[in-house]
Design an enzyme around this catalytic site. Sequence first.
Site, PDB file in Angstrom:
ATOM      1  N   GLY A 246     -12.929 -10.806   0.266  1.00  0.00           N
ATOM      2  CA  GLY A 246     -12.065 -11.355  -0.715  1.00  0.00           C
ATOM      3  C   GLY A 246     -12.745 -12.101  -1.827  1.00  0.00           C
TER       4      GLY A 246
ATOM      5  N   GLY B 146     -20.616 -12.263  -5.314  1.00  0.00           N
ATOM      6  CA  GLY B 146     -21.420 -13.276  -6.243  1.00  0.00           C
ATOM      7  C   GLY B 146     -21.857 -14.187  -5.699  1.00  0.00           C
TER       8      GLY B 146
ATOM      9  CG  HIS C 102     -17.599  -3.655   0.747  1.00  0.00           C
ATOM     10  ND1 HIS C 102     -16.309  -4.211   1.282  1.00  0.00           N
ATOM     11  CD2 HIS C 102     -17.947  -4.711  -0.075  1.00  0.00           C
ATOM     12  CE1 HIS C 102     -16.066  -5.365   0.535  1.00  0.00           C
ATOM     13  NE2 HIS C 102     -17.320  -5.695  -0.142  1.00  0.00           N
TER      14      HIS C 102
ATOM     15  CD  GLN D 277     -19.840 -14.532   0.747  1.00  0.00           C
ATOM     16  OE1 GLN D 277     -18.957 -15.397   0.393  1.00  0.00           O
ATOM     17  NE2 GLN D 277     -20.563 -13.738  -0.091  1.00  0.00           N
TER      18      GLN D 277
ATOM     19  CB  CYS E  10     -17.554  -8.663   1.779  1.00  0.00           C
ATOM     20  SG  CYS E  10     -18.213  -9.316   0.061  1.00  0.00           S
TER      21      CYS E  10
ATOM     22  CD  GLU F 283     -14.923  -1.673   3.071  1.00  0.00           C
ATOM     23  OE1 GLU F 283     -14.953  -2.008   1.704  1.00  0.00           O
ATOM     24  OE2 GLU F 283     -15.701  -1.975   3.975  1.00  0.00           O
TER      25      GLU F 283
END
Length: 371
Positions: free
Chosen positions: A229, A301, A343, A261, A257, A345
């Site tokens: 996200g 980022g 990622h 975090q 991702c 996928e």
Amino acid sequence: MNIFQKPTAAVVLEDGHVFFGHSVGIEGEVAGELCFNTGMTGYQEIFTDPSYFGQIMVMASVHIGNYGVRFEESESDHIRINGLVCRNFTVKGSRPGKDTELYEFFANSRTVAVSGVDTRALVQHLRDHGAKNAILTTDLTNLKEVKSRAQAIPSMAGMELSSKVTCREAYSLGDEKAIYRVAVLDLGVKKNILRCLVERDVFVRVFPMNVSPEEFFSWACDGYLISNGPGDPAAMPQTTAFVQQIIQTGKPVFGICLGHQIIALSQGLETYKMHHGHRGINHPVINTATNKGEITSQNHGFAVKNQSFGPSASLLLTHSHLNDGTVAGLRLSKGPVFSVQYHPEAAPGPHDSRYLFDEFINLLNQHKKKE
């Protein structure tokens, strides 16, 4: 852009730099954080990735739109980037199996795109000086005022954006009689993550990020996936506390991702905003358990601080980025929980990391045998 053609659009950065180009035909003005992606293919997947919400995308690849758009390859229902900057925008794609042209795709969503920009110079500027807020505009009458507005754009640091892209209601995918059942916390999930689960005989139930614990935990499942996200993970304390509850169930948990975090934050680690982030499909990662390298697709980022690891840390490092040593993967020292910053996928690829879905399935299988 032909040097003899008059510019019709501009990319105005918060630091005062201006890069001129041409509007592809969609007039307007958009603002956001300017970032770049080095992928040479997969532009449709990039533009529809919810993780890019709030950002203006600069494509390092010279030709964009050259193979059109196929709707089944989108990672969400529509374009998620705020705007596009590229060198060459191809109006007519060459792929016979395309459903539409990229221009129509952008025009239908009223997404501003600027072509003819010296993207090599722009990418080098962002690489050297860091991600910058910027405005794309097709009105060149008062760039001084545009520069002032660009300086007033809020930083991505401290910004919560998942609530802008999460689903509004829970929904299901796959065969209800599948061997495994997985609940997905949607922080901006990509469709191919769900496809990778369904392909492995998983019945998936996707829940919005603000789902009540009662609704979420009342759905019987074998494990959980915390999705990717946009935005700053440190600005999501309620989600972090909720993920801590999920981990405490003792069931397998897989984070991707932003999900990675949030899992780190739930265990007391820290995150930070990177200089310019990792965005591309050729990022090298080392698996510290197998000592094998993986070429990965990345888009983030923010990252987990290496310094937040200590002798008493509940999470162990499993993967590292070979270019800069940043944290690329973690697992819980006691419990079936793991996550990666990249990622697995990835569509259209690379597929080096698809094995992570199989590892998740193995954890689900082990958990079912214990019940």
